[in-house]
Design an enzyme around this catalytic site. Sequence first.
Site, PDB file in Angstrom:
ATOM      1  N   ASP A 133       2.990   7.024 -14.203  1.00 31.41           N
ATOM      2  CA  ASP A 133       2.807   6.082 -12.889  1.00 31.41           C
ATOM      3  C   ASP A 133       1.623   5.076 -13.081  1.00 31.41           C
ATOM      4  OD1 ASP A 133       3.574   5.279 -10.321  1.00 31.41           O
ATOM      5  OD2 ASP A 133       1.871   6.903  -9.304  1.00 31.41           O
ATOM      6  N   TYR A 135      -0.449   1.238 -11.610  1.00 32.00           N
ATOM      7  CA  TYR A 135      -1.020   0.874 -10.315  1.00 32.00           C
ATOM      8  C   TYR A 135      -0.973  -0.626 -10.365  1.00 32.00           C
ATOM      9  CZ  TYR A 135      -5.500   1.280  -7.889  1.00 32.00           C
ATOM     10  OH  TYR A 135      -6.722   1.440  -6.963  1.00 32.00           O
ATOM     11  N   HIS A 140      -2.300  -3.748  -3.424  1.00 30.51           N
ATOM     12  CA  HIS A 140      -2.488  -2.585  -3.393  1.00 30.51           C
ATOM     13  C   HIS A 140      -3.908  -2.113  -3.833  1.00 30.51           C
ATOM     14  CE1 HIS A 140      -1.872   1.846  -3.069  1.00 30.51           C
ATOM     15  NE2 HIS A 140      -2.098   1.989  -4.619  1.00 30.51           N
ATOM     16  N   ARG A 149     -14.097   2.185  -1.707  1.00 31.72           N
ATOM     17  CA  ARG A 149     -15.362   1.685  -2.125  1.00 31.72           C
ATOM     18  C   ARG A 149     -15.882   0.596  -1.567  1.00 31.72           C
ATOM     19  NH1 ARG A 149     -12.181   2.587  -6.471  1.00 31.72           N
ATOM     20  NH2 ARG A 149     -11.810   0.390  -6.794  1.00 31.72           N
ATOM     21  N   GLU A 207       4.132   6.472  -1.184  1.00 32.03           N
ATOM     22  CA  GLU A 207       4.298   4.945  -2.149  1.00 32.03           C
ATOM     23  C   GLU A 207       5.341   4.439  -2.443  1.00 32.03           C
ATOM     24  OE1 GLU A 207       1.280   5.819  -5.293  1.00 32.03           O
ATOM     25  OE2 GLU A 207      -0.549   5.984  -3.769  1.00 32.03           O
ATOM     26  N   GLU A 209       7.566   2.538  -4.422  1.00 36.91           N
ATOM     27  CA  GLU A 209       7.334   1.893  -6.045  1.00 36.91           C
ATOM     28  C   GLU A 209       8.827   1.620  -6.195  1.00 36.91           C
ATOM     29  OE1 GLU A 209       4.972   4.062  -8.717  1.00 36.91           O
ATOM     30  OE2 GLU A 209       3.761   4.924  -7.089  1.00 36.91           O
ATOM     31  N   ASP A 241       6.541   8.008  -4.522  1.00 36.98           N
ATOM     32  CA  ASP A 241       5.528   9.022  -5.127  1.00 36.98           C
ATOM     33  C   ASP A 241       4.824   9.275  -3.985  1.00 36.98           C
ATOM     34  OD1 ASP A 241       3.273   9.776  -6.829  1.00 36.98           O
ATOM     35  OD2 ASP A 241       2.466   7.798  -6.759  1.00 36.98           O
ATOM     36  N   ARG A 245      -3.234  12.641   0.284  1.00 37.32           N
ATOM     37  CA  ARG A 245      -4.543  11.822   0.044  1.00 37.32           C
ATOM     38  C   ARG A 245      -5.773  12.539   0.171  1.00 37.32           C
ATOM     39  NH1 ARG A 245      -2.466   7.446  -2.456  1.00 37.32           N
ATOM     40  NH2 ARG A 245      -0.865   6.508  -1.194  1.00 37.32           N
ATOM     41  N   GLN A 248      -6.058  14.500  -3.068  1.00 38.16           N
ATOM     42  CA  GLN A 248      -6.301  13.601  -4.136  1.00 38.16           C
ATOM     43  C   GLN A 248      -7.776  13.162  -4.078  1.00 38.16           C
ATOM     44  OE1 GLN A 248      -3.785  10.347  -3.887  1.00 38.16           O
ATOM     45  NE2 GLN A 248      -4.778   8.858  -5.496  1.00 38.16           N
ATOM     46  N   TYR A 252      -9.735  14.085  -7.676  1.00 39.19           N
ATOM     47  CA  TYR A 252      -9.431  12.992  -8.853  1.00 39.19           C
ATOM     48  C   TYR A 252     -10.595  12.639  -9.741  1.00 39.19           C
ATOM     49  CZ  TYR A 252     -11.059   8.539  -6.649  1.00 39.19           C
ATOM     50  OH  TYR A 252     -11.992   7.471  -6.370  1.00 39.19           O
ATOM     51  N   LYS A 261      -0.272  14.611  -6.220  1.00 38.44           N
ATOM     52  CA  LYS A 261       0.891  13.660  -6.562  1.00 38.44           C
ATOM     53  C   LYS A 261       1.982  14.867  -7.146  1.00 38.44           C
ATOM     54  CE  LYS A 261      -1.075   9.485  -6.449  1.00 38.44           C
ATOM     55  NZ  LYS A 261      -0.281   8.113  -5.770  1.00 38.44           N
ATOM     56  N   THR A 265       8.128  13.769  -6.554  1.00 37.49           N
ATOM     57  CA  THR A 265       8.339  12.307  -6.762  1.00 37.49           C
ATOM     58  C   THR A 265       9.949  12.201  -6.696  1.00 37.49           C
ATOM     59  OG1 THR A 265       6.562  12.408  -8.373  1.00 37.49           O
ATOM     60  CG2 THR A 265       7.981  10.426  -8.197  1.00 37.49           C
ATOM     61  N   THR A 357       2.398   1.511  -6.410  1.00 38.56           N
ATOM     62  CA  THR A 357       2.642   1.182  -5.005  1.00 38.56           C
ATOM     63  C   THR A 357       2.969  -0.493  -4.931  1.00 38.56           C
ATOM     64  OG1 THR A 357       1.303   3.095  -4.269  1.00 38.56           O
ATOM     65  CG2 THR A 357       1.852   1.272  -2.815  1.00 38.56           C
ATOM     66  N   GLU A 371      -2.484   2.218   3.449  1.00 38.62           N
ATOM     67  CA  GLU A 371      -3.030   0.983   3.567  1.00 38.62           C
ATOM     68  C   GLU A 371      -2.490   0.520   4.926  1.00 38.62           C
ATOM     69  OE1 GLU A 371      -1.951  -1.416  -0.369  1.00 38.62           O
ATOM     70  OE2 GLU A 371      -1.041   0.457  -0.386  1.00 38.62           O
TER      71      GLU A 371
END
Lengths: 423, 423
Positions: A133, A135, A140, A149, A207, A209, A241, A245, A248, A252, A261, A265, A357, A371
Amino acid sequence: MPPFDVPEGDPFGPHNLPYGVFSLGGPGTGSDSGSDGKSNSDSGRRSVGVRLGDHVLDAGAAAVELGSPYAALLARPSLNPLLAAGRTAWSDVRRAITAWVTVPAHRETIAPLLHPLSEVTLHLPFEVADYVDFYASENHARNVGQIFRPDAEDSLTPNWKHLPIGYHGRSGTVVVSGTEVVRPSGQRKAPADPAPVFGPSVRLDIEAEVGFVVGTPSAMGTAVPLSGFRDHVFGLCLLNDWSARDLQAWEYVPLGPFLGKSFATSVSAWITPLDALDDARVAPPTRTHPLLPYLDDASDASEDPGGYDLRISVAINGHVVSEPPFSTMYWTAAQQLAHMTVNGASLRTGDLYGSGTVSGASDNERGSLLELTWNGRDTLELPDGKRTFLEDGDTVTLTAWAPGPHGTRVGLGEVSGRVVAGA
Amino acid sequence: MPPFDVPEGDPFGPHNLPYGVFSLGGPGTGSDSGSDGKSNSDSGRRSVGVRLGDHVLDAGAAAVELGSPYAALLARPSLNPLLAAGRTAWSDVRRAITAWVTVPAHRETIAPLLHPLSEVTLHLPFEVADYVDFYASENHARNVGQIFRPDAEDSLTPNWKHLPIGYHGRSGTVVVSGTEVVRPSGQRKAPADPAPVFGPSVRLDIEAEVGFVVGTPSAMGTAVPLSGFRDHVFGLCLLNDWSARDLQAWEYVPLGPFLGKSFATSVSAWITPLDALDDARVAPPTRTHPLLPYLDDASDASEDPGGYDLRISVAINGHVVSEPPFSTMYWTAAQQLAHMTVNGASLRTGDLYGSGTVSGASDNERGSLLELTWNGRDTLELPDGKRTFLEDGDTVTLTAWAPGPHGTRVGLGEVSGRVVAGA
């Protein structure tokens, strides 16, 4: 009247012809495979099917009836033999099937082999080898960076514009559209909590995708260049996906997503061959950072611009909540393939890789609830109530189309799944 | 004299009986499969073999000759049918083979079916489904934390003592012992560099690990409890998780290791059944943090203490550089299995999971060059020169043994690989 009674303008007309695997009989839910994608696995002989309008052509039986040399690739319970046959065979088989469904002389043979979608069960169309997978959407990645962050100088990590970030996922839990998704349990811990707690995920997300399916393998120790993309990749599908959250976020660091995850899927039952998407090819966004030669598609000699103009739609319980445009992806599938193999990692028939995503620049183009609700700060107003993350009983459905030849649309198979509570 | 001329005290005596897959003929390198593990793949019929001393018993042929009901599991080119047969079958087959190699009445039948290791080629013994790698040694995790985050308050991340951290790796590049490892190329960028550069890894490393092989599958949506470990896991092998530290350092934030690991993972050709390791079972280290119930092996009802006393040895070009003790692992394989499935992720026959680098508390018990040389700050003095990381031509070999019944040793099959330059 188009051939074989497919209405003019049908996104699954003879210009499309995606491949799947079906058996006769089924839950009557169209492209679903029932409440448990595996429960029907032995309820009938599986064969390669090709979608034509709201019917499935038994391509295996057609090949046998017509004495086609491709019967060995099509009268099979999986797409893997066709995937492994290579690019020339992919084109030849597609040309043959196009003739079967458009040349009137074949009508008498083909008509009895067209089964209404409502009367078949669709299965996972190929055996997934490795699942990776990526990114690759800048929108995104920036949204995620701003959410998690907020104080960082740059919402992207320093490597993001230099390489397509990816990781391996669990291929054993890739399931076909229609398979119910059991809400996963696991550990979660907010930063302020004294210790982790265990229980069903309270931030279950999706997600949106696009998945790319590898046909032609490559040898260990060799890299596949950008120009090798079409030689190795057979086609694409829609991919959800599913992501917990809360699990994760706690797990992670430092080795990446794992249980957040790996529970499921979902992929569409139909694999659209890249040969059907030539009119959807577009240039990717202008790159803001110089790329190392193995990723530099601006100077690549191949004629393929690399991007695909796929218009995705995300619906919860039938209500569209987002329309992510795949054309905005910063990294292309060809770059992802080149990166994935530049260290000498081999490809196998059945390797699947997700784009990451898909999120556009606008608020209503975001491909995850993370999001869309800004990590639960905002709510989505649906006719059946408010949502931050998914509730038990919610059905999430991704659909998409792409520009086809002469103003047509090429439909992608939907990927749908209903969330159910764990035992 | 022990049965069938195996010397007394041989670590591969009839108390061991690990399984592999072999074909007759080969490069004459014992347990290697030649310079390219795949080049010999069609050079002879493959069969399940059982190691006895420095010979391989053709277990498939023996089962057929003796009219054994297990011929359908053993006269096969892969261990997968045996793995899938389940725990009761694993014990029954082992009991039968033990009789074949110890009861004098079978000698005449069995003797011609014993082939010297030097006359066979050993293959990857099973088809790897999903591959997961853990991070279960506290010593290793603390060393890594001190090397990469010297200013951190705690060398462990906050989640480390609460869950066994893991991630998915690439199953398509799991190779059998003896397969050459091509030095991977990729991007690297030191923090002070203005931009990444591309080239062969300059920090190629190993990780000494133990791999666990899943036999019995589990259903999606269900968790395997701690007490289910022996029902699902067939056996273990040695595993070298080759790692390109420079590639890994640049790519791994935020989604974990990818190209830094995916180019090759080597496993021993012999899978030691857990039934051979009952005398090696030990209690894991005392846990310093309370565990959530699904991981709490102190209150688990099963009688299995969870740990294994495996004495690993790491050699470069024949010179031992480290002796990592597996008994020091903080997280057990049973906990890893329970964690991996607690979100409902299913298991498949052939799933492989690595323990994570095994490092003891002492300097000479570290399972990676990263730790042994403190990320290149120190050098290892070998008879053939100094090393920080691996050079082209270096051969890394992991061996191990475990306590067996009555003071014997149970040998694990070696995992060996030579580094070669890329094309």
